[in-house]
Design an enzyme around this catalytic site. Sequence first.
Site, mmCIF file in Angstrom:
data_model
loop_
_atom_site.group_PDB
_atom_site.id
_atom_site.type_symbol
_atom_site.label_atom_id
_atom_site.label_comp_id
_atom_site.label_asym_id
_atom_site.label_seq_id
_atom_site.Cartn_x
_atom_site.Cartn_y
_atom_site.Cartn_z
ATOM 1 N N SER A 31 34.663 -47.679 -47.250
ATOM 2 C CA SER A 31 35.168 -48.111 -45.946
ATOM 3 C C SER A 31 35.498 -49.594 -45.945
ATOM 4 O O SER A 31 34.803 -50.408 -46.577
ATOM 5 C CB SER A 31 34.119 -47.829 -44.866
ATOM 6 O OG SER A 31 34.476 -48.419 -43.639
ATOM 7 N N TYR A 76 25.738 -48.539 -41.414
ATOM 8 C CA TYR A 76 26.796 -47.675 -41.961
ATOM 9 C C TYR A 76 27.540 -48.401 -43.077
ATOM 10 O O TYR A 76 27.661 -47.894 -44.194
ATOM 11 C CB TYR A 76 27.771 -47.268 -40.854
ATOM 12 C CG TYR A 76 29.068 -46.717 -41.400
ATOM 13 C CD1 TYR A 76 29.101 -45.484 -42.050
ATOM 14 C CD2 TYR A 76 30.268 -47.435 -41.287
ATOM 15 C CE1 TYR A 76 30.287 -44.983 -42.567
ATOM 16 C CE2 TYR A 76 31.450 -46.942 -41.796
ATOM 17 C CZ TYR A 76 31.461 -45.722 -42.433
ATOM 18 O OH TYR A 76 32.627 -45.239 -42.950
ATOM 19 N N LYS A 135 27.588 -47.815 -47.371
ATOM 20 C CA LYS A 135 28.779 -47.690 -48.216
ATOM 21 C C LYS A 135 28.765 -48.716 -49.342
ATOM 22 O O LYS A 135 29.093 -48.409 -50.503
ATOM 23 C CB LYS A 135 30.044 -47.864 -47.367
ATOM 24 C CG LYS A 135 30.290 -46.754 -46.366
ATOM 25 C CD LYS A 135 30.613 -45.437 -47.052
ATOM 26 C CE LYS A 135 31.054 -44.378 -46.069
ATOM 27 N NZ LYS A 135 31.335 -43.073 -46.710
#
Length: 335
Positions: free
Chosen positions: A124, A148, A152
Site C-alpha cells: 500500500s 495497517y 504492510k
Amino acid sequence: MNILLTGGCGYIGSHVAVVLMSAGHQVFIVDDLSNSRRDVVGNIAEIAGRSPAFYEGDVGDVAFVRDIFRRHQIEAVIHLAGFKSVGESVQWPLKYYQNNICGSLGLFQAMEAESVSKLVFSSSATIYGDPQYLPVDEAHPQHVTNAYGRSKLHIEDMLRDISASRPSLGVVCLRYFNPVGAHDSGLIGEYPRGIPNNLMPYVVQVASGKREVLSVFGGDYPTPDGTGVRDFIHVMDLAEGHLAALNFLSSNKGWHAFNLGTGRGFSVLEMIRAFEKESGRTVPFRMAARREGDVACSYADVQSAERALKWKATRVLEDMCSSAWLFQNRLSTKD
C-alpha cells in the site's frame, strides 16, 4: 500456471481472479470470508466462463496451505488477504498485527516448505505517509502512522529478508494507491460491510439513497478546491498490474517494489462531480473537519511500473464512476 490467490473473494481479489483466468491461468482461491462473500466465486465464474477452485480457510494455517500447494502443484502466489481499514487499525492494532503479519508469516513458511518461488504481494502507498514530494516514487521515505500501514511495511521487510536468503525466490510488492470502480459486467465490485471506509463506495451509497449525505473531511487543504487530492486507479487496471507483475517474475528473481496508480490526482470534489455526471444523480455532501492522519495530496510516480512491468493504467475517472454505479444498480436489483 497454477496460482494460489489469497483473499480472492474480496474486492480487489475478485478482479485479479478474472484477469488471471482470462489470461489462461488456473486460479485457486483461499479466503476466510471474514470480509467477503462466497457467492463472489459464482460471479467470477460467470465473467470468466469457468470457476476458480475455492478453499475456505486461514492463509496462516501452514498445514492447510501446504496441502493446497501439493494437491495442485502451485507455481506462484498472489497474496491479497488482510484487514485494510486505517481507522480500525488505530483502534485495534493487535488485530491487524495478528491477522496481517502472522497470517503472512504462515503463508511464507508454507511457500518455503513447498519450494514455491514466485510471490506478488498486495502492499500500500500508506507506507509513505504524508508525502515529502510529489509525485511519490518508490524511493520516497517511508513514514507509517497507523497499524495497517505498519503491517504492510513489516511484511515488505520480511519479504526482503526472505528473498535475500532464498536466491530462487522472486517477490514483487505492489504499492496500491486508491482503487475504485468495478468490472464492466457489474457482477463484481466494492461491497463493504457496514459503513464504507473509502470515498467511492460512500458516494455510491449516497447517490443510491442508502445513505443521506456524504461528509467531506477537510475543505481547507492547500489544493485547488480545498479538498484532499488522491490518485484514484480503476480496479481493473490494478488487477492487470498483478498479471504484469507475475509475468515480470517469469524472468526476474529477488525483491522488487512498484507503485500502482495513474500518476495524477483528483480532488474529492472532482470525484463527486464526475460521479454525478456519470450516474445522473445528485450526491448531497457537507464539509466536515479534517480527519487525523489524512494528507492534503498524494499521487504516484508510475515510471518504474511502466518501464519494468510494461504496464500502464488506461481507464479514466469517468470509467471508474460509471462502473461503480453499474455495480450498485445490479446490487439494488438483487436486493
